[in-house]
Design a protein around this motif. Structure first.
Motif, PDB file in Angstrom:
ATOM      1  N   GLU A  29     -13.030   7.434   1.755  1.00 44.60           N
ATOM      2  CA  GLU A  29     -12.011   7.353   0.701  1.00 44.60           C
ATOM      3  C   GLU A  29     -12.456   6.334  -0.333  1.00 44.60           C
ATOM      4  N   LEU A  30     -12.425   6.730  -1.597  1.00 50.13           N
ATOM      5  CA  LEU A  30     -12.759   5.831  -2.695  1.00 50.13           C
ATOM      6  C   LEU A  30     -11.480   5.325  -3.348  1.00 50.13           C
ATOM      7  N   PHE A  31     -11.319   4.000  -3.428  1.00 49.51           N
ATOM      8  CA  PHE A  31     -10.263   3.379  -4.226  1.00 49.51           C
ATOM      9  C   PHE A  31     -10.905   3.007  -5.558  1.00 49.51           C
ATOM     10  N   SER A  32     -10.602   3.746  -6.618  1.00 45.09           N
ATOM     11  CA  SER A  32     -11.229   3.470  -7.911  1.00 45.09           C
ATOM     12  C   SER A  32     -10.180   3.038  -8.918  1.00 45.09           C
ATOM     13  N   THR A  33     -10.613   2.303  -9.946  1.00 44.11           N
ATOM     14  CA  THR A  33      -9.697   1.809 -10.976  1.00 44.11           C
ATOM     15  C   THR A  33     -10.240   2.167 -12.349  1.00 44.11           C
ATOM     16  N   ILE A  34      -9.299   2.339 -13.294  1.00 45.32           N
ATOM     17  CA  ILE A  34      -9.620   2.791 -14.662  1.00 45.32           C
ATOM     18  C   ILE A  34     -10.532   4.012 -14.570  1.00 45.32           C
ATOM     19  N   GLY A  35     -10.026   5.032 -13.867  1.00 40.18           N
ATOM     20  CA  GLY A  35     -10.843   6.202 -13.595  1.00 40.18           C
ATOM     21  C   GLY A  35     -11.942   5.808 -12.619  1.00 40.18           C
ATOM     22  N   ILE A  39     -13.625  -1.801 -11.042  1.00 41.62           N
ATOM     23  CA  ILE A  39     -13.934  -2.140  -9.655  1.00 41.62           C
ATOM     24  C   ILE A  39     -13.427  -1.074  -8.689  1.00 41.62           C
ATOM     25  N   TYR A  40     -14.088  -0.970  -7.520  1.00 43.56           N
ATOM     26  CA  TYR A  40     -13.720   0.050  -6.538  1.00 43.56           C
ATOM     27  C   TYR A  40     -14.117  -0.406  -5.148  1.00 43.56           C
ATOM     28  N   THR A  41     -13.583   0.307  -4.157  1.00 43.81           N
ATOM     29  CA  THR A  41     -13.916   0.086  -2.747  1.00 43.81           C
ATOM     30  C   THR A  41     -14.064   1.442  -2.070  1.00 43.81           C
ATOM     31  N   ASN A  42     -15.021   1.547  -1.156  1.00 40.39           N
ATOM     32  CA  ASN A  42     -15.181   2.727  -0.317  1.00 40.39           C
ATOM     33  C   ASN A  42     -14.758   2.379   1.103  1.00 40.39           C
ATOM     34  N   ILE A 151      -1.921  -8.391  -3.778  1.00 41.68           N
ATOM     35  CA  ILE A 151      -2.024  -7.082  -3.144  1.00 41.68           C
ATOM     36  C   ILE A 151      -2.175  -6.029  -4.237  1.00 41.68           C
ATOM     37  N   PRO A 152      -3.373  -5.496  -4.440  1.00 39.04           N
ATOM     38  CA  PRO A 152      -3.553  -4.480  -5.481  1.00 39.04           C
ATOM     39  C   PRO A 152      -2.788  -3.200  -5.158  1.00 39.04           C
ATOM     40  N   ARG A 153      -2.426  -2.478  -6.197  1.00 37.63           N
ATOM     41  CA  ARG A 153      -1.718  -1.205  -6.011  1.00 37.63           C
ATOM     42  C   ARG A 153      -2.524  -0.273  -5.122  1.00 37.63           C
ATOM     43  N   GLY A 154      -1.808   0.559  -4.370  1.00 32.69           N
ATOM     44  CA  GLY A 154      -2.461   1.549  -3.530  1.00 32.69           C
ATOM     45  C   GLY A 154      -2.869   1.045  -2.162  1.00 32.69           C
ATOM     46  N   ILE A 155      -2.737  -0.262  -1.906  1.00 31.38           N
ATOM     47  CA  ILE A 155      -3.060  -0.810  -0.586  1.00 31.38           C
ATOM     48  C   ILE A 155      -1.849  -0.603   0.329  1.00 31.38           C
ATOM     49  N   ILE A 156      -2.103  -0.027   1.509  1.00 29.53           N
ATOM     50  CA  ILE A 156      -1.039   0.147   2.505  1.00 29.53           C
ATOM     51  C   ILE A 156      -0.931  -1.161   3.292  1.00 29.53           C
ATOM     52  N   ARG A 167      10.567 -17.514   2.793  1.00 30.71           N
ATOM     53  CA  ARG A 167      11.069 -17.507   1.417  1.00 30.71           C
ATOM     54  C   ARG A 167       9.895 -17.162   0.497  1.00 30.71           C
ATOM     55  N   TYR A 168      10.065 -16.074  -0.280  1.00 36.88           N
ATOM     56  CA  TYR A 168       8.982 -15.586  -1.125  1.00 36.88           C
ATOM     57  C   TYR A 168       9.429 -15.496  -2.582  1.00 36.88           C
ATOM     58  N   LEU A 169       8.500 -15.780  -3.482  1.00 34.45           N
ATOM     59  CA  LEU A 169       8.635 -15.455  -4.898  1.00 34.45           C
ATOM     60  C   LEU A 169       7.663 -14.314  -5.154  1.00 34.45           C
ATOM     61  N   ILE A 170       8.132 -13.213  -5.754  1.00 33.66           N
ATOM     62  CA  ILE A 170       7.321 -11.997  -5.848  1.00 33.66           C
ATOM     63  C   ILE A 170       7.210 -11.551  -7.297  1.00 33.66           C
ATOM     64  N   PHE A 171       5.975 -11.261  -7.718  1.00 29.40           N
ATOM     65  CA  PHE A 171       5.700 -10.681  -9.030  1.00 29.40           C
ATOM     66  C   PHE A 171       5.170  -9.266  -8.823  1.00 29.40           C
ATOM     67  N   GLU A 172       5.772  -8.313  -9.488  1.00 31.92           N
ATOM     68  CA  GLU A 172       5.337  -6.920  -9.431  1.00 31.92           C
ATOM     69  C   GLU A 172       4.921  -6.526 -10.839  1.00 31.92           C
ATOM     70  N   THR A 173       3.647  -6.196 -11.023  1.00 30.65           N
ATOM     71  CA  THR A 173       3.111  -6.046 -12.366  1.00 30.65           C
ATOM     72  C   THR A 173       2.479  -4.680 -12.581  1.00 30.65           C
ATOM     73  N   THR A 174       2.710  -4.127 -13.761  1.00 29.27           N
ATOM     74  CA  THR A 174       2.182  -2.798 -14.074  1.00 29.27           C
ATOM     75  C   THR A 174       0.692  -2.823 -14.379  1.00 29.27           C
ATOM     76  N   GLY A 175       0.100  -3.996 -14.543  1.00 28.05           N
ATOM     77  CA  GLY A 175      -1.336  -4.097 -14.780  1.00 28.05           C
ATOM     78  C   GLY A 175      -2.004  -4.896 -13.676  1.00 28.05           C
ATOM     79  N   PRO A 176      -3.331  -4.904 -13.623  1.00 30.06           N
ATOM     80  CA  PRO A 176      -4.030  -5.602 -12.545  1.00 30.06           C
ATOM     81  C   PRO A 176      -3.924  -7.114 -12.657  1.00 30.06           C
ATOM     82  N   ILE A 177      -3.826  -7.775 -11.522  1.00 28.80           N
ATOM     83  CA  ILE A 177      -3.861  -9.233 -11.434  1.00 28.80           C
ATOM     84  C   ILE A 177      -5.320  -9.668 -11.363  1.00 28.80           C
TER      85      ILE A 177
END
Length: 396
Positions: A29-35, A39-42, A151-156, A167-177
């Motif tokens: 399985e390839l995790f790819s970004t910006i098409g 960056i990516y992971t196999n 935690i990047p998007r798509g990670i289970i 106690r957590y402070l959480i940021f959820e962002t539409t772009g990459p951290i």
């Protein structure tokens, strides 16, 4: 995070035959970004990650409800008394948001009994209280107080706390951290003048592979919708992986503050970047050493951004109204600055011991109904105080 890492067993070449002990192929399985351009992971699975058993017809809605009557003013939200509720997903209480980010607080009372994936957003957890383990299909990571978990998007994943208090402070962002670009060289390495380096970053430390059958639920969130997808095999069936795309941890106490002869502006505290906002870390540090320095923030008008500060630790009790886990918001349009008495009280001080997390956004923030419940309605009047306040409150 842009550096190479590998864990577990992988073949010598990508997209080549890699066989299990029974002779069958592992499923790549390839995790790819910006098409395919970033960056990516196999990763290599025992089972096909595309093999779905069932999708529940019920769709959960996790809607952020706006406090529409909120007006333009400085705000203070008292989150310390927030009730324990839900788990690391269902227990989130959004406080402020815009098109780029949703910021929430969370005090989970129970563990996640399912797996979770955010399909649209990266997430950052700041661990204010508690310890535990981030379990993911790319390995396990122990976390502790002061950790930022990216935690990047798509990670289970599943967040498991092993202490009663969390106690957590959480940021959820539409772009990459990412890390700030000005601290990286052309190869992506953090440079000598950066306030932290790769040695401070924890990648998944333990590859845990499950070859189990059953009914395993992954809740997948995309926008406001959460869909429960059932698989007949454990989602952590990855035997190994390599690449640049994985969850990671940086602890706020490993941030090395940049100091100066006169007062330095907040960008020196920047820790993360994302489209539309930044996250900064205020840590114990020596103060300005010019003989006439005023070691406290000057009055400031945010002309392009809204400024949030989350108080983690320090002597905030000496400042009227600010408490442990307090959140202040100073929006574009109204100047903010030191409270009465703080400038004179801090002349000659050599250090500050506070810890805080700051977010600056470049689009206006909206407030939620949870924020209304936690609001200190008289905060905007606190600059009328006349009593001296002894310690610095960096974000004010």
């Amino acid at each position: 995070m842009p550096y190479y890492y590998k864990l577990g067993e992988i073949p010598q070449k990508r997209h080549t035959q890699f066989r299990q002990p029974d002779g069958s192929l592992y499923k790549e399985e390839l995790f790819s970004t910006i098409g395919f351009d970033s960056i990516y992971t196999n990763a290599y699975h025992i089972n096909s990650p595309a093999k779905i058993k069932e999708i529940s017809p019920e769709v959960e809605i996790m809607k952020v409800e706006e406090w529409k009557e909120a007006s333009l003013r400085p705000y203070h939200f008292r989150t310390k008394p927030a009730k324990k509720e839900g788990d690391a997903l269902s227990g989130r209480k959004p406080i402020m948001f815009n098109n780029d980010v949703v910021m929430s607080v969370c005090r989970p009372e129970k563990q996640m009994d399912y797996f979770y994936k955010n399909a649209l957003c990266d997430e950052v957890f700041f661990i204010h209280e508690g310890t535990g383990t981030l379990e993911s299909q790319l390995g396990y990571l122990k976390f502790k107080e002061g950790d930022y978990i990216v935690i990047p998007r798509g990670i289970i994943y599943r967040l498991v706390h092993d202490t009663e208090e969390a106690r957590y402070l959480i940021f959820e962002t539409t772009g990459p951290i990412t890390t700030p670009s000005r601290y990286r060289n052309e190869h992506g390495q953090l440079m000598e003048h950066a306030p932290f380096c790769e040695r401070d970053i924890k990648a998944p430390e333990k590859m845990v592979t499950f070859d189990e059958k059953g009914d395993f639920i992954i809740k997948v969130k995309k926008g406001e919708q959460i869909v429960s997808i059932h698989y007949e095999f454990h989602p952590f069936d990855v035997i190994g992986w390599d690449g640049y795309y994985f969850p990671w941890i940086f602890n706020i106490n490993d941030f090395m503050p940049i100091t100066g002869k006169i007062h330095m502006p907040p960008p020196i505290h920047q820790t993360f970047a994302a489209p539309g906002f930044v996250i900064c870390s205020f840590c114990p540090r020596l103060l300005d050493y010019h003989p006439l320095a005023v070691p406290i923030p000057y009055n400031h008008s945010n002309l392009d951004s809204d400024e949030m500060l989350y108080y983690v630790d320090g002597n905030f009790a000496s400042r009227k109204g600010i408490d442990y886990a307090s959140i202040s918001l100073h929006p574009n349009g109204i100047p903010h600055g030191p409270h009465p008495g703080t400038v004179e009280a801090n002349l000659g001080k050599k250090e500050t011991v506070e810890i805080a997390v700051m977010m600056d956004t470049f689009r206006p923030l909206k407030l939620t109904n949870f924020a209304r419940e936690m609001n200190d309605p008289k905060y905007y009047l606190s600059w009328n105080e006349t009593e001296p306040i002894e310690l610095i409150n960096e974000g004010q």
